[in-house]
Design an enzyme around this catalytic site. Sequence first.
Site, short mmCIF file in Angstrom:
data_model
loop_
_atom_site.label_atom_id
_atom_site.label_comp_id
_atom_site.label_asym_id
_atom_site.label_seq_id
_atom_site.Cartn_x
_atom_site.Cartn_y
_atom_site.Cartn_z
N HIS A 22 10.48 13.17 -13.62
CA HIS A 22 12.05 12.38 -13.83
C HIS A 22 12.30 12.23 -15.39
CE1 HIS A 22 15.45 9.99 -13.31
NE2 HIS A 22 14.99 9.11 -13.92
N ASP A 23 13.01 13.20 -15.83
CA ASP A 23 13.45 13.46 -17.26
C ASP A 23 14.75 14.04 -17.56
OD1 ASP A 23 13.01 14.03 -20.09
OD2 ASP A 23 11.01 14.21 -19.90
N ILE A 24 15.22 14.39 -18.71
CA ILE A 24 16.35 15.10 -18.92
C ILE A 24 16.34 16.52 -17.89
CG2 ILE A 24 16.79 14.11 -21.07
CD1 ILE A 24 16.23 16.93 -22.45
N LYS A 26 -3.37 15.93 -1.52
CA LYS A 26 -2.34 15.58 -2.66
C LYS A 26 -3.03 15.15 -4.01
CE LYS A 26 -0.02 11.42 -2.64
NZ LYS A 26 0.21 10.83 -4.35
N GLN A 36 0.65 -1.67 -0.93
CA GLN A 36 1.84 -1.15 -0.36
C GLN A 36 2.63 -2.13 0.50
OE1 GLN A 36 2.74 1.87 -0.49
NE2 GLN A 36 0.94 3.14 -0.76
N THR A 77 7.00 3.11 -1.64
CA THR A 77 6.63 2.37 -0.63
C THR A 77 5.94 0.89 -1.15
OG1 THR A 77 4.56 3.51 -0.49
CG2 THR A 77 6.31 4.10 1.10
N THR A 127 14.15 19.55 -19.02
CA THR A 127 12.84 19.37 -19.01
C THR A 127 12.28 19.43 -17.74
OG1 THR A 127 13.05 18.19 -21.11
CG2 THR A 127 11.14 17.83 -19.68
N GLY A 152 -4.38 7.71 1.61
CA GLY A 152 -5.33 7.86 0.45
C GLY A 152 -6.44 6.80 0.59
N ARG A 153 -6.30 5.70 0.31
CA ARG A 153 -7.56 4.73 0.29
C ARG A 153 -7.97 4.82 1.68
NH1 ARG A 153 -4.26 0.54 -3.25
NH2 ARG A 153 -2.88 1.64 -2.35
N ARG A 213 -1.12 3.07 7.34
CA ARG A 213 -2.21 2.34 7.53
C ARG A 213 -2.62 2.37 9.02
NH1 ARG A 213 -2.45 3.00 3.02
NH2 ARG A 213 -2.74 1.58 1.12
N ASP A 235 1.70 15.78 -6.79
CA ASP A 235 2.69 14.58 -6.84
C ASP A 235 2.64 14.14 -8.14
OD1 ASP A 235 3.87 12.14 -6.25
OD2 ASP A 235 2.08 11.06 -5.98
N LEU A 236 3.62 14.77 -8.89
CA LEU A 236 3.88 14.51 -10.16
C LEU A 236 5.15 13.78 -10.64
CD1 LEU A 236 2.84 18.18 -11.60
CD2 LEU A 236 1.58 16.08 -11.24
N LYS A 237 5.59 13.40 -9.45
CA LYS A 237 6.86 12.54 -9.52
C LYS A 237 7.80 12.67 -10.94
CE LYS A 237 5.20 8.71 -6.70
NZ LYS A 237 3.95 8.94 -6.57
O1 OMP Z 1 4.80 10.37 -3.84
C1 OMP Z 1 3.98 9.83 -3.08
O2 OMP Z 1 3.07 10.21 -2.64
C2 OMP Z 1 4.18 8.16 -2.93
C3 OMP Z 1 5.30 7.67 -2.87
C4 OMP Z 1 5.33 6.35 -2.42
O3 OMP Z 1 6.43 5.91 -2.12
N1 OMP Z 1 4.52 5.54 -2.09
C5 OMP Z 1 3.14 6.23 -2.36
O4 OMP Z 1 2.12 5.33 -2.16
N2 OMP Z 1 2.90 7.44 -2.98
C6 OMP Z 1 1.61 7.77 -3.02
O5 OMP Z 1 0.90 7.84 -1.75
C7 OMP Z 1 -0.48 7.49 -2.06
C8 OMP Z 1 -0.80 6.54 -1.04
O6 OMP Z 1 -2.20 5.78 -1.12
P1 OMP Z 1 -2.78 4.85 -0.36
O7 OMP Z 1 -1.99 3.80 -0.52
O8 OMP Z 1 -4.06 4.65 -0.88
O9 OMP Z 1 -2.78 5.44 1.21
C9 OMP Z 1 -0.68 7.23 -3.47
O10 OMP Z 1 -1.20 8.38 -3.94
C10 OMP Z 1 0.74 7.03 -3.92
O11 OMP Z 1 0.91 7.45 -5.27
#
Ligand code: OMP
Length: 237
Positions: free
Chosen positions: A69-71, A38, A193, A123, A74, A213-214, A184, A65-67
């Site tokens: 949200h706009d008009i 991602k 989180q 989250t 766009t 991620g982490r 986790r 994961d560009l999330k």
């Molecule tokens: O859209 C996402 O990926 C996302 C949505 C959400 O509700 N919560 C969320 O943590 N994320 C993404 O998921 C990843 C979680 O990363 P860690 O918390 O490091 O495991 C990050 O890249 C967040 O940007």
Amino acid sequence: MPEPISPLDRLIVALDMASTDEAERLIARIGDAARFYKIGYRLGYAGGLGLAERLVRAGHKVFLDLKLHDIGNTVEEGVRSVAGLGATFLTVHAYPQTMRAAVRGRDAVPGSGLRILAVTVLTSYDDDDAREAGYALGVADLVAVRAAAAREIGIDGIVCAATEAATVRDRVGPDRLIVTPGIRPAGAEAGDQKRIVTPGAAIRSGVDHLVVGRPITAASDPRDVARRIVAEIEQAL
Ligand SMILES: O=C(O)c1cc(=O)[nH]c(=O)n1[C@@H]1O[C@H](COP(=O)(O)O)[C@@H](O)[C@H]1O
């Protein structure tokens, strides 16, 4: 019925790094222990879109994961541009106008394979955060309402916490994907989180893909952590 997804493809590693060099070093260390990556804001704004295309060419799967949200106009045009990059997933926020525009953009590029995921409630939010943002509904209800709207509009998948997976499955049926960050492994730090679930519990609650991620990127042995998560997924299926 949806296509079966392999345990390996269920794990999506979030490359939240500062540079493509750093991301590529991590991907090399992980090796064959993951194949779905991602790319979000941090890397996306630092050469990550080029990396996305390279990863796709190398046989990886990519979640952008560009999330958005706009008009509507766009969002629609943005999705059309993204559809040429070869990514598997793209996120938009789960507002009905935004979701409708994203579906129009997706459908304007047939054969791209791009699937749109709607982010319901982040989250990192709990009920207090939702209230502070002006919502009358708590997180669970807000997720349920947004998931139902996403299904109605033709969105391909839902991003939520695994704590809501059962409710979301009930709202969207078997054919839409459920993708959950906030994962986790037992004992791992939650960080920012607030709605966290272990990999095994997430899979048992009906989730299709886990975003991690982490717990992987900050580990001293990222490959080992990825392998353990995939093994936990396999056991829970
Ligand atoms: O859209 C996402 O990926 C996302 C949505 C959400 O509700 N919560 C969320 O943590 N994320 C993404 O998921 C990843 C979680 O990363 P860690 O918390 O490091 O495991 C990050 O890249 C967040 O940007």
